[in-house]
Design a protein around this motif. Structure first.
Motif, PDB file in Angstrom:
ATOM      1  N   ARG A   1     -62.151  -2.187 -27.642  1.00  0.00           N
ATOM      2  CA  ARG A   1     -62.348  -1.570 -28.960  1.00  0.00           C
ATOM      3  C   ARG A   1     -61.348  -2.068 -30.002  1.00  0.00           C
ATOM      4  NH1 ARG A   1     -65.841   1.171 -31.516  1.00  0.00           N
ATOM      5  NH2 ARG A   1     -64.501   2.951 -32.031  1.00  0.00           N
TER       6      ARG A   1
ATOM      7  N   LEU B   1     -61.207  13.936 -34.754  1.00  0.00           N
ATOM      8  CA  LEU B   1     -61.508  12.564 -35.160  1.00  0.00           C
ATOM      9  C   LEU B   1     -61.330  12.370 -36.661  1.00  0.00           C
ATOM     10  CD1 LEU B   1     -64.647  11.830 -32.953  1.00  0.00           C
ATOM     11  CD2 LEU B   1     -62.511  10.534 -32.949  1.00  0.00           C
TER      12      LEU B   1
ATOM     13  N   ASP C   1     -61.543   4.676 -35.637  1.00  0.00           N
ATOM     14  CA  ASP C   1     -61.852   3.602 -34.693  1.00  0.00           C
ATOM     15  C   ASP C   1     -61.105   3.798 -33.368  1.00  0.00           C
ATOM     16  OD1 ASP C   1     -59.439   3.184 -35.977  1.00  0.00           O
ATOM     17  OD2 ASP C   1     -59.572   1.002 -35.876  1.00  0.00           O
ATOM     18  N   VAL C   2     -61.364   4.916 -32.736  1.00  0.00           N
ATOM     19  CA  VAL C   2     -60.681   5.293 -31.499  1.00  0.00           C
ATOM     20  C   VAL C   2     -61.251   4.469 -30.341  1.00  0.00           C
ATOM     21  CG1 VAL C   2     -60.339   7.206 -29.878  1.00  0.00           C
ATOM     22  CG2 VAL C   2     -60.168   7.599 -32.347  1.00  0.00           C
TER      23      VAL C   2
ATOM     24  N   LEU D   1     -69.020  11.040 -29.667  1.00  0.00           N
ATOM     25  CA  LEU D   1     -68.382   9.748 -29.391  1.00  0.00           C
ATOM     26  C   LEU D   1     -69.304   8.593 -29.728  1.00  0.00           C
ATOM     27  CD1 LEU D   1     -66.759  10.513 -25.905  1.00  0.00           C
ATOM     28  CD2 LEU D   1     -65.659  10.635 -28.151  1.00  0.00           C
TER      29      LEU D   1
ATOM     30  N   TYR E   1     -69.398   7.175 -33.197  1.00  0.00           N
ATOM     31  CA  TYR E   1     -68.260   6.336 -33.575  1.00  0.00           C
ATOM     32  C   TYR E   1     -68.136   5.081 -32.699  1.00  0.00           C
ATOM     33  CZ  TYR E   1     -66.410  10.263 -36.352  1.00  0.00           C
ATOM     34  OH  TYR E   1     -66.227  11.271 -37.276  1.00  0.00           O
TER      35      TYR E   1
ATOM     36  N   ILE F   1     -67.158   5.206 -29.590  1.00  0.00           N
ATOM     37  CA  ILE F   1     -65.998   5.463 -28.743  1.00  0.00           C
ATOM     38  C   ILE F   1     -66.431   5.533 -27.276  1.00  0.00           C
ATOM     39  CG2 ILE F   1     -64.166   7.129 -28.226  1.00  0.00           C
ATOM     40  CD1 ILE F   1     -64.379   8.011 -31.190  1.00  0.00           C
TER      41      ILE F   1
END
Length: 432
Positions: free
Chosen positions: A125, A196, A203-204, A233, A236, A238
């Protein structure tokens, strides 16, 4: 003899290396679900080396596989060479994982597995931000301590990742604990979204979660919680990492992996403990593109070595061939029902929770909800005196943890309930 060994232990090993019991024991022999200490006392083992001796002791099929590998003379080669046992075990785990295009990397422990998962996720990521659960535990290395959400196991605030914590791990005591299952899941998912939006740049890399918190006290969230989390999740991009170090291999009874209770397939799973039935082995199974995202050179000197993978393959085959998942479900239901009966009888039992052969009993001060590490400690000692070994943990160190080998018999479950009943009664009397 044991007194001398305790003194020698304390002279040369770290002060923070904990020993159970006022008079620590050395286990010198074992068979089935029973262990014998250096003074000749035999115990029914209900903690299994911290959930690691999942099949029990002196299992012929597992010992035979290890001896066969020893007889080749090859204990070690490293991952620079092909290891047939490793390939066969990886094929089996990849298939069992349910992860599309899965690849497997072997390590020596759960800590190392979680460190590897974090490295892969942050690389994939291109972000050093990680989400973790409050009251979580993921290991004792640098990054895993950094994401552990339990002060008692978090030795330092230093970390290679930036972590934000979300709700949903410890329902008995958390802020949303009084809600219905549906409302609890919604509140936790809303909290995840808020975290979040307020504590991250969006941008986790990943959320890492134990389906049932282990060291935190065998805390069980309502089924469906992580499905609601994954919806957020996915918005995003994630990754979801499921830490199956304690919940994997059918121990929860109803599913082979703990995360399956939530109806979701994670991007990454970590595993260890029960797979080796005492041998040092752990690993990561992940989507191929996540696993292959690491571009630097890397090997594992000992991870997936011939001895460990031979024993692990035999362990996994034995577990599947003998439907130990079904046994965990049946006897887990019996134990939980019996323990809840104890909870109705004794007001120092605040909560009984768990799935399969992964059960927590939380102790409180009489008549209230204040954590009582003293009562849990008393039960730990009382059970040992009566011939039963159990574990202890939880955020407040007030939870007795029960996780016997998955080969447990009905008679042994009955025996354990009798000992636990007498031990809780004795601990309650001490409170008068």
């Amino acid at each position: 003899m044991s007194e001398s060994l305790v003194a020698r232990h304390r002279a040369v090993l770290p002060d923070w290396l904990a020993l159970y019991y006022r008079e620590p024991i050395e286990i010198v022999r074992a068979q089935g679900r029973r262990v014998t200490d250096g003074d000749g006392n035999t115990y029914l083992d209900f903690f299994a080396g911290i959930l690691t001796n999942a099949i029990g002791y002196d299992i012929a099929e597992i010992s035979g596989a290890i001896r066969a590998q020893l007889d080749t003379g090859v204990l070690h080669t490293s991952t620079l060479y092909l290891i047939r046992n490793q390939v066969e075990l990886a094929e089996q785990i990849a298939g069992l994982s349910g992860i599309p295009g899965a690849k497997v990397f072997f390590t020596n422990s759960g800590t190392e597995a979680n460190e590897t998962a974090l490295m892969l996720a942050t690389q994939y990521r291109r972000s050093n931000q990680v989400l973790a659960m409050r009251n979580s535990y993921h290991g004792r290395a640098f990054a895993t301590v950094g994401i552990t959400g339990n002060r008692g196991w978090s030795a330092s605030s230093l970390s290679p990742v930036k972590v934000s914590y979300v709700q949903g791990g410890y329902r008995y005591r958390d802020a949303f604990g009084g809600l219905s299952d549906a409302d609890y899941i919604k509140a936790c998912a809303d909290d995840l979204r808020d975290v979040l939006q307020t504590t991250t740049s969006g941008d986790v890399a990943a959320l890492i979660a134990e389906p049932i918190q282990g060291v935190g006290g065998f805390n069980v969230p309502p089924d469906g919680l992580f499905a609601a989390f994954k919806e957020v999740l996915d918005e995003y991009g994630i990754l979801l990492i499921s830490d199956e170090v304690q919940t994997g291999w059918g121990r929860t009874g109803e599913h082979f992996w703990g995360m399956q209770a939530h109806g979701v397939t994670p991007d990454v799973m970590t595993f260890a403990k029960g797979l080796g039935n005492g041998l040092a082995i752990g690993g990561v199974v992940a989507r191929g593109e996540v696993m292959d995202s690491l571009r630097a050179n890397s090997i594992s000197t000992f991870g997936g070595n011939p001895i460990a993978t031979a024993g692990a393959k035999a362990t996994l085959d034995y577990l599947l061939d003998n439907d130990l998942q079904g046994n965990a479900a049946k006897l887990g239901n019996k134990l939980i029902a019996g323990l809840r009966d104890l909870g109705e009888k004794y007001d120092i039992v605040g909560d009984v929770r768990g799935k399969g052969l992964m059960i927590g009993v939380e102790f409180v001060e009489p008549g209230g909800k204040e954590p009582s590490p003293a009562k849990a400690g008393a039960v730990l000692e009382e059970t040992r005196e009566r011939g039963l070994l159990v574990g202890k943990g939880g955020l407040h160190n007030n939870v007795i943890r029960l996780a016997p080998p998955m080969t447990l018999t009905d008679e042994e479950a009955t025996e354990a309930l009798e000992i636990l009943g007498a031990s809780v009664a004795a601990a309650r009397e001490d409170a008068r």
